[in-house]
Enzyme design. Structure first.
Site, PDB file in Angstrom:
ATOM      1  N   GLY A  81      -0.395   9.258  12.778  1.00  5.77           N
ATOM      2  CA  GLY A  81       0.387   9.178  14.018  1.00  5.77           C
ATOM      3  C   GLY A  81       1.835   9.498  13.695  1.00  5.77           C
ATOM      4  O   GLY A  81       2.762   8.843  14.170  1.00  5.77           O
TER       5      GLY A  81
ATOM      6  N   ASP B  27      -1.539  13.824  13.736  1.00  2.00           N
ATOM      7  CA  ASP B  27      -1.294  13.313  15.091  1.00  2.00           C
ATOM      8  C   ASP B  27      -2.191  14.052  16.086  1.00  2.00           C
ATOM      9  O   ASP B  27      -2.944  14.967  15.714  1.00  2.00           O
ATOM     10  CB  ASP B  27       0.204  13.453  15.479  1.00  2.00           C
ATOM     11  CG  ASP B  27       0.670  12.351  16.440  1.00  2.00           C
ATOM     12  OD1 ASP B  27       0.099  12.263  17.551  1.00  2.00           O
ATOM     13  OD2 ASP B  27       1.590  11.598  16.090  1.00  2.00           O
TER      14      ASP B  27
ATOM     15  N   ASP C 288      -7.810  12.491  15.515  1.00  2.00           N
ATOM     16  CA  ASP C 288      -7.801  11.221  16.226  1.00  2.00           C
ATOM     17  C   ASP C 288      -8.059  10.116  15.199  1.00  2.00           C
ATOM     18  O   ASP C 288      -9.092  10.131  14.529  1.00  2.00           O
ATOM     19  CB  ASP C 288      -8.933  11.285  17.269  1.00  2.00           C
ATOM     20  CG  ASP C 288      -9.125   9.977  18.006  1.00  2.00           C
ATOM     21  OD1 ASP C 288      -8.447   8.991  17.676  1.00  2.00           O
ATOM     22  OD2 ASP C 288      -9.978   9.943  18.916  1.00  2.00           O
TER      23      ASP C 288
ATOM     24  N   LYS D 185       3.633   4.047  10.713  1.00  2.00           N
ATOM     25  CA  LYS D 185       4.926   3.560  11.208  1.00  2.00           C
ATOM     26  C   LYS D 185       4.891   3.473  12.730  1.00  2.00           C
ATOM     27  O   LYS D 185       4.637   4.482  13.394  1.00  2.00           O
ATOM     28  CB  LYS D 185       6.066   4.483  10.754  1.00  2.00           C
ATOM     29  CG  LYS D 185       7.397   4.007  11.248  1.00  2.00           C
ATOM     30  CD  LYS D 185       8.534   4.940  10.915  1.00  2.00           C
ATOM     31  CE  LYS D 185       9.721   4.607  11.756  1.00  2.00           C
ATOM     32  NZ  LYS D 185       9.555   4.887  13.201  1.00  2.00           N
TER      33      LYS D 185
ATOM     34  N   HIS E 135       1.331  -1.703  16.202  1.00  2.00           N
ATOM     35  CA  HIS E 135       1.846  -2.584  17.271  1.00  2.00           C
ATOM     36  C   HIS E 135       1.373  -2.111  18.653  1.00  2.00           C
ATOM     37  O   HIS E 135       1.436  -2.858  19.611  1.00  2.00           O
ATOM     38  CB  HIS E 135       3.377  -2.685  17.224  1.00  2.00           C
ATOM     39  CG  HIS E 135       4.095  -1.448  17.668  1.00  2.00           C
ATOM     40  ND1 HIS E 135       5.424  -1.446  18.014  1.00  2.00           N
ATOM     41  CD2 HIS E 135       3.672  -0.171  17.829  1.00  2.00           C
ATOM     42  CE1 HIS E 135       5.780  -0.237  18.375  1.00  2.00           C
ATOM     43  NE2 HIS E 135       4.742   0.561  18.260  1.00  2.00           N
TER      44      HIS E 135
HETATM   45  C1  LIG Z   1       4.897   5.031  18.780  1.00  2.00           C
HETATM   46  S1  LIG Z   1       4.571   6.650  18.234  1.00  2.00           S
HETATM   47  C2  LIG Z   1       5.061   6.544  16.516  1.00  2.00           C
HETATM   48  C3  LIG Z   1       5.365   7.893  15.920  1.00  2.00           C
HETATM   49  C4  LIG Z   1       5.874   7.859  14.479  1.00  2.00           C
HETATM   50  N1  LIG Z   1       4.932   7.204  13.588  1.00  2.00           N
HETATM   51  C5  LIG Z   1       7.238   7.215  14.407  1.00  2.00           C
HETATM   52  O1  LIG Z   1       7.333   6.065  13.999  1.00  2.00           O
HETATM   53  O2  LIG Z   1       8.208   7.861  14.797  1.00  2.00           O
HETATM   54  C6  LIG Z   1       2.789   6.668  18.115  1.00  2.00           C
HETATM   55  C7  LIG Z   1       2.207   7.978  17.643  1.00  2.00           C
HETATM   56  O3  LIG Z   1       0.780   7.837  17.522  1.00  2.00           O
HETATM   57  C8  LIG Z   1       0.179   9.037  18.010  1.00  2.00           C
HETATM   58  N2  LIG Z   1      -1.208   8.753  18.400  1.00  2.00           N
HETATM   59  C9  LIG Z   1      -1.620   8.031  19.475  1.00  2.00           C
HETATM   60  N3  LIG Z   1      -2.962   7.987  19.506  1.00  2.00           N
HETATM   61  C10 LIG Z   1      -3.410   8.683  18.426  1.00  2.00           C
HETATM   62  C11 LIG Z   1      -4.720   8.969  17.920  1.00  2.00           C
HETATM   63  N4  LIG Z   1      -5.801   8.517  18.543  1.00  2.00           N
HETATM   64  N5  LIG Z   1      -4.823   9.708  16.782  1.00  2.00           N
HETATM   65  C12 LIG Z   1      -3.693  10.187  16.161  1.00  2.00           C
HETATM   66  N6  LIG Z   1      -2.423   9.935  16.591  1.00  2.00           N
HETATM   67  C13 LIG Z   1      -2.285   9.186  17.716  1.00  2.00           C
HETATM   68  C14 LIG Z   1       1.076   9.409  19.171  1.00  2.00           C
HETATM   69  O4  LIG Z   1       0.907  10.747  19.575  1.00  2.00           O
HETATM   70  C15 LIG Z   1       2.464   9.118  18.598  1.00  2.00           C
HETATM   71  O5  LIG Z   1       3.001  10.220  17.932  1.00  2.00           O
HETATM   72  O1  LIG Z   2       6.489   2.732  24.529  1.00  2.00           O
HETATM   73  C1  LIG Z   2       6.251   2.607  23.313  1.00  2.00           C
HETATM   74  C2  LIG Z   2       7.272   2.407  22.404  1.00  2.00           C
HETATM   75  C3  LIG Z   2       6.963   2.264  21.066  1.00  2.00           C
HETATM   76  C4  LIG Z   2       7.996   2.044  20.105  1.00  2.00           C
HETATM   77  C5  LIG Z   2       8.969   1.111  20.323  1.00  2.00           C
HETATM   78  C6  LIG Z   2       9.907   0.878  19.372  1.00  2.00           C
HETATM   79  C7  LIG Z   2       9.895   1.571  18.189  1.00  2.00           C
HETATM   80  O2  LIG Z   2      10.833   1.349  17.262  1.00  2.00           O
HETATM   81  C8  LIG Z   2       8.909   2.505  17.951  1.00  2.00           C
HETATM   82  C9  LIG Z   2       7.942   2.717  18.893  1.00  2.00           C
HETATM   83  O3  LIG Z   2       5.713   2.354  20.600  1.00  2.00           O
HETATM   84  C10 LIG Z   2       4.682   2.529  21.463  1.00  2.00           C
HETATM   85  C11 LIG Z   2       3.358   2.574  20.951  1.00  2.00           C
HETATM   86  O4  LIG Z   2       3.132   2.453  19.638  1.00  2.00           O
HETATM   87  C12 LIG Z   2       2.300   2.761  21.830  1.00  2.00           C
HETATM   88  O5  LIG Z   2       1.013   2.806  21.336  1.00  2.00           O
HETATM   89  C13 LIG Z   2       2.527   2.901  23.192  1.00  2.00           C
HETATM   90  C14 LIG Z   2       3.816   2.850  23.703  1.00  2.00           C
HETATM   91  C15 LIG Z   2       4.914   2.660  22.836  1.00  2.00           C
END
Ligand SMILES: C[S@@+](CC[C@H](N)C(=O)[O-])C[C@H]1O[C@@H](n2cnc3c(N)ncnc32)[C@H](O)[C@@H]1O
Ligand SMILES: O=c1cc(-c2ccc(O)cc2)oc2c(O)c(O)ccc12
Length: 354
Positions: A196, A219, A239, A253, A257
């Site tokens: 991710g 991702d 996925d 990272k 959560h």
């Molecule tokens: C909250 S963001 C965190 C991104 C990155 N790890 C960071 O900390 O900047 C969650 C990430 O998980 C990816 N994600 C969500 N569902 C996923 C899945 N089923 N398989 C792979 N990646 C996924 C989203 O596209 C997104 O980029």
């Molecule tokens: O809406 C979010 C936001 C986050 C998020 C918040 C703070 C951070 O420092 C990093 C990420 O992460 C999310 C997430 O992991 C998710 O599955 C859905 C929504 C959000």
């Protein structure tokens, strides 16, 4: 019925008003970002007078008193500072330094996405969602928008772009802290998959510190599309509920959560299958909050962790976890040991061993 004195009730009123007006904390911050105040002060390179500030920002004279009131509130919150005596020249503080666009520690895009109505309006749905027995599988976000946050790419491409940029803007600052305070976590890791990993910002920070490390950014297709592999960095779509590409270590990272305990155990099991076993030195590196684990027992940091938990409640199926909740999912996924290292700020690094 409890009886309170008039003084207690007036103090309570002040407390309640303060809570009600709290949205002006985020809205005044957003106004500062939209106006580009931090950028102007930064470019100036020294404290700036009020007259200079309104000239550079093109605030008309008719609005100068109104703008002064905004600045007064921002200074009171520690977003900008002013000289004690005249209160008429303004400087950046560490908080406004983070609002400078275009550098690796800027959190401007992160603030924009968290304050975007697509995300913040989900909080209005929380009371009815809590009372409804039908909505257990959907988040309040999905009740409002018809889809979960990662399913919106086709329908709301602009929000999805903002979301991906916002998450990336958080990665720059956090990886800076990680590299300064616990670089050893990554020492000796030959290859790493960032599960991710978004647009690859985290991996690029890692490559800067460890040029020999072979990295994979993993991702969903809409996040990876258009990215081309560069020397030592592969972009792979997939996925994490199906499988995770192999590497010596897997980084998660700000991923777990966002998911329920059951889903986290599934993701962790796929990560375990992707790394070498106990005798061959594989490990998982989680960067997320551990509720209650903050440096110097800072009360306001715990409050921020609890608000982040509410964001996970309205926008995701996950939660911010305390140590015992982390331990439960780590052991349920078949790992045998873990180590938590708190970072300055809100998050911790959790090393997890097969
Ligand atoms: C909250 S963001 C965190 C991104 C990155 N790890 C960071 O900390 O900047 C969650 C990430 O998980 C990816 N994600 C969500 N569902 C996923 C899945 N089923 N398989 C792979 N990646 C996924 C989203 O596209 C997104 O980029
Ligand atoms: O809406 C979010 C936001 C986050 C998020 C918040 C703070 C951070 O420092 C990093 C990420 O992460 C999310 C997430 O992991 C998710 O599955 C859905 C929504 C959000």
């Amino acid at each position: 019925m409890d009886q309170f004195t008039t003084t207690e009730l007036l103090q309570a009123q002040s407390h309640a008003w303060s809570l009600v007006f709290s949205y002006f904390k985020s809205m005044s911050l957003k106004a500062a970002i939209d106006l580009g105040i931090a950028e102007i002060l930064h470019k100036h390179g020294k404290p700036m007078s009020f007259a200079q500030l309104i000239t550079f920002l093109s605030i008309p004279d008719s609005k100068s008193d109104h703008f002064r009131r905004l600045m007064r509130a921002l200074v009171h919150q520690g977003i900008f500072s002013t000289d004690q005596e005249t209160q008429s020249s303004y400087s950046l503080t560490p908080t406004s330094q983070l609002m400078l666009p275009g550098n690796s520690t800027s959190i401007t895009q992160w603030l924009r996405v968290i304050l975007d109505p697509t995300l913040s309006h989900s909080a209005h749905v929380l009371p009815s969602w809590l009372k409804s027995s039908e909505e257990t599988t959907k988040t309040p976000f999905a009740v409002l928008h018809g889809r979960e946050i990662f399913e919106l790419a086709d329908e709301k491409p602009e929000f999805t772009k903002l979301y991906n940029e916002g998450m990336a803007s958080d990665a720059g600052l956090v990886m800076n802290v990680v590299m300064r305070s616990c670089r050893d976590v990554f020492e000796g890791v030959e290859s790493l998959v960032d599960v991710g990993g978004g647009n690859g910002t985290t991996v690029m920070a890692l490559k800067k510190a460890f040029p020999e490390m072979k990295c994979t950014v993993f991702d969903l297709p809409h996040v990876i599309q258009g990215k081309t592999d560069i020397d030592g960095v592969r972009f792979v779509t997939g996925d994490f509920f199906q499988s995770v590409p192999p590497a010596s270590a897997a980084l998660l990272k700000a991923i777990l959560h966002g998911w329920s305990d059951e889903d986290c155990v599934k993701i962790l099991k796929h990560c375990k299958a992707a790394i070498p076993n106990k005798d061959n030195g594989g490990k998982i590196i989680i960067i997320d909050m551990v509720i209650g684990v903050v440096m110097d027992n800072e009360v306001s940091a715990v409050e921020t962790q609890l608000f982040s938990d509410l964001l996970m409640l309205v926008a995701a199926k996950g939660k911010e976890r305390n140590e015992s909740e982390w331990r439960d999912i780590i052991f349920a996924a078949g790992f045998t040991n873990y180590k938590i290292t708190p970072l300055v700020g809100l998050r911790s690094v959790i090393e997890v061993y097969p």
